[in-house]
Design a protein around this motif. Structure first.
Motif, PDB file in Angstrom:
ATOM      1  N   UNK A 248       0.877  -1.172   0.000  1.00 48.90           N
ATOM      2  CA  UNK A 248       0.000   0.000   0.000  1.00 48.90           C
ATOM      3  C   UNK A 248       0.912   1.219   0.000  1.00 48.90           C
ATOM      4  N   UNK A 249       0.983   1.911  -1.129  1.00 48.68           N
ATOM      5  CA  UNK A 249       1.963   2.966  -1.317  1.00 48.68           C
ATOM      6  C   UNK A 249       1.840   4.093  -0.292  1.00 48.68           C
ATOM      7  N   UNK A 250       0.635   4.370   0.190  1.00 47.67           N
ATOM      8  CA  UNK A 250       0.439   5.488   1.117  1.00 47.67           C
ATOM      9  C   UNK A 250       1.282   5.328   2.369  1.00 47.67           C
ATOM     10  N   UNK A 251       1.481   4.092   2.821  1.00 48.42           N
ATOM     11  CA  UNK A 251       2.375   3.819   3.932  1.00 48.42           C
ATOM     12  C   UNK A 251       1.880   4.263   5.289  1.00 48.42           C
ATOM     13  N   UNK A 252       0.589   4.568   5.397  1.00 51.16           N
ATOM     14  CA  UNK A 252       0.047   5.048   6.675  1.00 51.16           C
ATOM     15  C   UNK A 252      -0.762   3.996   7.415  1.00 51.16           C
ATOM     16  N   UNK A 253      -0.911   2.822   6.834  1.00 48.69           N
ATOM     17  CA  UNK A 253      -1.599   1.748   7.539  1.00 48.69           C
ATOM     18  C   UNK A 253      -2.906   1.338   6.900  1.00 48.69           C
ATOM     19  N   UNK A 254      -3.372   0.166   7.280  1.00 50.30           N
ATOM     20  CA  UNK A 254      -4.610  -0.390   6.731  1.00 50.30           C
ATOM     21  C   UNK A 254      -5.824   0.356   7.278  1.00 50.30           C
ATOM     22  N   UNK A 255      -6.968   0.109   6.658  1.00 46.03           N
ATOM     23  CA  UNK A 255      -8.222   0.716   7.104  1.00 46.03           C
ATOM     24  C   UNK A 255      -8.612   0.166   8.483  1.00 46.03           C
ATOM     25  N   UNK A 256      -9.389   0.945   9.268  1.00 45.98           N
ATOM     26  CA  UNK A 256      -9.749   0.501  10.624  1.00 45.98           C
ATOM     27  C   UNK A 256     -10.395  -0.879  10.678  1.00 45.98           C
ATOM     28  N   UNK A 257     -11.278  -1.179   9.719  1.00 47.96           N
ATOM     29  CA  UNK A 257     -11.942  -2.484   9.765  1.00 47.96           C
ATOM     30  C   UNK A 257     -10.952  -3.626   9.491  1.00 47.96           C
ATOM     31  N   UNK A 258      -9.985  -3.371   8.601  1.00 48.80           N
ATOM     32  CA  UNK A 258      -8.943  -4.361   8.333  1.00 48.80           C
ATOM     33  C   UNK A 258      -8.017  -4.494   9.536  1.00 48.80           C
ATOM     34  N   UNK A 259      -7.745  -3.372  10.174  1.00 41.27           N
ATOM     35  CA  UNK A 259      -6.898  -3.372  11.355  1.00 41.27           C
ATOM     36  C   UNK A 259      -7.462  -4.293  12.428  1.00 41.27           C
ATOM     37  N   UNK A 260      -8.769  -4.169  12.658  1.00 39.35           N
ATOM     38  CA  UNK A 260      -9.415  -5.018  13.661  1.00 39.35           C
ATOM     39  C   UNK A 260      -9.301  -6.493  13.283  1.00 39.35           C
TER      40      UNK A 260
ATOM     41  N   UNK B 210      -4.862  15.800  16.955  1.00 38.98           N
ATOM     42  CA  UNK B 210      -5.666  14.582  16.980  1.00 38.98           C
ATOM     43  C   UNK B 210      -4.923  13.441  17.632  1.00 38.98           C
ATOM     44  N   UNK B 211      -4.020  12.815  16.874  1.00 37.42           N
ATOM     45  CA  UNK B 211      -3.207  11.740  17.438  1.00 37.42           C
ATOM     46  C   UNK B 211      -1.776  11.851  16.951  1.00 37.42           C
ATOM     47  N   UNK B 212      -0.861  11.414  17.806  1.00 32.34           N
ATOM     48  CA  UNK B 212       0.515  11.183  17.394  1.00 32.34           C
ATOM     49  C   UNK B 212       0.542   9.790  16.786  1.00 32.34           C
ATOM     50  N   UNK B 213       0.832   9.714  15.507  1.00 34.64           N
ATOM     51  CA  UNK B 213       0.433   8.579  14.695  1.00 34.64           C
ATOM     52  C   UNK B 213       1.365   7.377  14.736  1.00 34.64           C
ATOM     53  N   UNK B 214       0.742   6.224  14.546  1.00 35.80           N
ATOM     54  CA  UNK B 214       1.403   4.982  14.188  1.00 35.80           C
ATOM     55  C   UNK B 214       0.608   4.399  13.019  1.00 35.80           C
ATOM     56  N   UNK B 215       1.260   3.594  12.215  1.00 33.65           N
ATOM     57  CA  UNK B 215       0.557   2.942  11.118  1.00 33.65           C
ATOM     58  C   UNK B 215       0.672   1.438  11.229  1.00 33.65           C
TER      59      UNK B 215
END
Length: 592
Positions: free
Chosen positions: A303-315, A557-562
């Motif tokens: 996933x080129x964006x590199x910021x992480x999967x969608x919330x539903x996929x994350x779960x 908002x949040x200090x991010x992790x992906x």
């Protein structure tokens, strides 16, 4: 950013960090074993700061996809972290972040240059020598004049509005509104850049800057032959100096990179580039959930964006040990936040802005990014990983995680809007997490009578034409602007300067300061720039952060992790502190 970034000398220090669909990669079974022959055991966080499945084997097609095209593939017109990561495959700036795991990957090393810059005149003059033997994709030798032209063209923020303003702000004697398309002899940058011979380039600054090597690693220092510059269309085929060159390009579908036979690895001893795939394909406009599903199925590699999967996929990933073993929770000096545009009434009143901060549901903001795995609730701007940063919570975000309605209503009274007000909130169309932020803010602010209407705009032109264009944002009442920002490099200057200094705001658009105009902040920035003691300087950047929060100019908002997913199709995959995602200059494919 752009996404996404060490030592002190005089004026400023910088620290670590900065920002298909073709077949070809070996097929993997969903979240499990690979028929491509990956020998490494999959484990959670196996590629965070360390190399998972190390490999030097070349071959295959690396398949990448993204929900929407980003600002530009032109190295002189881009400010997305994913782009600064990817661009290293097809062009070579003077310096670059080394493609190695962990903290070492945040150190600028020579790329097109033979060595780091040599300072003189109290760090106001910087000299670089170019490597010999570097050629363009057509076999033409690269010269220092091409680097001069590349930097000069990036100054034209009307034609090339994206990208940082560092060179505009620091180069000596450059006229306001400068454009190489009007000044083809480059007379306007004669005081700023000299090229005494084909291998030497000298930069002259208007003020000292001790960490100029960080400027030299910007993609805009990658050479551009003046005769082949096509202006805004250059993004369709930047002339390659890296191991890959552009093959096909379609503004709606994507593009591919194929091997550049004029690239000589002998001229590239320091960057860590591997150039393992034979081909790299990038697909645009792919639904985010579809990207996730294809990653899990092994039908897509990155996933080129590199910021992480969608919330539903994350779960789904976190609930399945087998899938989780293929995931990496990558931390970043990144803030997911919302700017309060002071040019849009009634947000020109500090108490109305404070009402927004108190009414916001901070836990809901975090939930939009998938909960704690997506990042920690932010209480101020600078993430804890930025050198010298201090966390403070002046508004009680951690105490009142779902907001404080009483305090918000009191601030509304003080700003003369006791019944609330209506205003617009904008986010990037393809960013499902940003849409979720807008929706959670709609719900929480409505409790105090602040009614938000959503106005999404496309990622590719978000800062160029919409949220980052002051007259458009003001005319369309874009009061709340959902955004994400990662350090260009990991100190106060590298994180804050391009998002809070009002003097970097341009009428032409392409801004990354989306509406913060505080004179006291500008003065503090100048003070920090002239402070040579590192401890004192870091404290001044904290003061900048505190002043922005005191004026309620932004809602952290949040200090991010992906949470990134790593299919079994991949080899030589790792994150580092320079890219804060998988390093696209090193990644390869698992071979049989």
């Amino acid at each position: 950013m752009r996404w996404n970034r060490i030592t002190t000398v005089t004026a400023v220090s910088a620290a670590v960090a900065l920002s298909l669909v073709a077949c070809g990669g070996p097929k993997a079974t969903p979240g499990g074993g690979s028929s491509g022959g990956s020998s490494a055991k999959a484990e959670f966080n196996a590629a965070v700061g360390k190399n998972f499945n190390p490999s030097d084997k070349k071959g295959g097609t690396l398949r990448m996809a993204i929900t929407e095209q980003w600002d530009s593939t032109d190295p002189g017109d881009t400010y997305y972290g994913l782009s600064w990561n990817l661009v290293r495959n097809y062009v070579r700036p003077l310096m670059t972040f080394k493609a190695v795991p962990g903290a070492e990957g945040a150190k600028p090393v020579p790329d097109l240059a033979e060595a780091p810059g040599v300072p003189s005149d109290n760090a106001m003059t910087w000299t670089y020598k170019l490597r010999k033997g570097v050629k363009y994709e057509d076999g033409t030798p690269v010269t220092s004049k091409d680097v001069k032209y590349a930097v000069a063209r990036s100054l034209d923020k009307a034609t090339l509005p994206n990208g940082p303003t560092y060179f505009n702000d620091f180069l000596k004697g450059v006229p306001k509104g400068y454009s190489v398309y009007k000044d083809k002899s480059l007379a306007g940058v004669a005081q700023a850049i000299e090229t005494p011979d084909d291998q030497t380039i000298v930069f002259h600054l208007s003020k000292p800057f001790a960490s100029f090597d960080y400027f030299a690693q910007l993609p805009s220092t990658a050479p551009v032959p003046q005769a082949k510059d096509t202006g805004a269309k250059y993004k369709e085929h930047p002339i390659a100096t890296g191991p890959y060159k552009f093959g096909t390009y379609d503004a709606n579908k994507g593009f591919d990179l194929v091997r550049n036979d004029q690239y000589d690895p002998a001229t590239d001893p320091d960057s860590g580039r591997k150039a393992l795939p034979d081909k790299i394909t990038i697909a645009y406009n792919v639904d985010g959930t579809d990207i996730d599903n294809r990653l899990l199925a092994g039908d897509l590699d990155v996933d080129l964006a590199g910021t992480g999967v969608q919330p539903e996929t994350q779960a789904k990933i976190l609930a399945d040990p087998n899938l989780k073993a293929h995931a990496d929770n990558v931390p970043a000096p990144r803030l997911n936040w919302t700017v309060l545009n002071s040019q849009v009434p009634p947000l020109d009143n500090v108490h109305c802005r404070k009402a927004v901060l108190y009414a916001a549901d901070h836990e809901g903001y975090q939930r939009a990014y998938g909960g704690p795995i997506g990042g920690d609730i932010a209480t101020n701007l600078m993430p804890p990983g930025v050198t010298g940063a201090e966390s403070f919570d002046d508004y009680g975000f951690l105490t009142d995680k779902n907001g404080n309605v009483d305090k918000a209503k009191d601030e509304l009274k003080q700003c003369g809007q006791p019944n609330g007000f209506a205003i617009n909130i904008t986010y990037r169309t393809d960013r499902a997490k940003e849409k979720a932020v807008a929706e959670t803010l709609q719900q929480s602010l409505k409790r105090v009578g602040i009614n938000l209407t959503t106005k999404p705009y496309p990622t590719g032109d978000y800062t160029k034409l919409y949220a980052g264009k002051p007259d458009f944002a003001k005319a369309n009442r874009l009061g709340l602007i959902v955004y994400s920002w990662g350090a260009d490099w990991n100190d106060g200057f590298g994180f804050l300067s391009q998002i809070v200094d009002s003097r970097v705001i341009r009428d032409t658009g392409g801004n990354t300061n989306l509406g913060i105009r505080i004179p006291e902040v500008d003065k503090l920035i100048d003070q920090a720039m002239s402070t040579t003691d590192e401890t004192a300087r870091n404290k001044l950047w904290v003061d900048v952060d505190k002043k922005v929060m005191e004026q309620a100019a932004a809602l952290p908002g949040i200090w991010a992790k992906g949470l990134l997913y790593r299919p079994d199709t991949l080899a030589n995959v790792f994150s580092n502190d320079g890219q804060n995602m998988y390093d696209y200059a090193a990644i390869g494919l698992a071979q049989k």
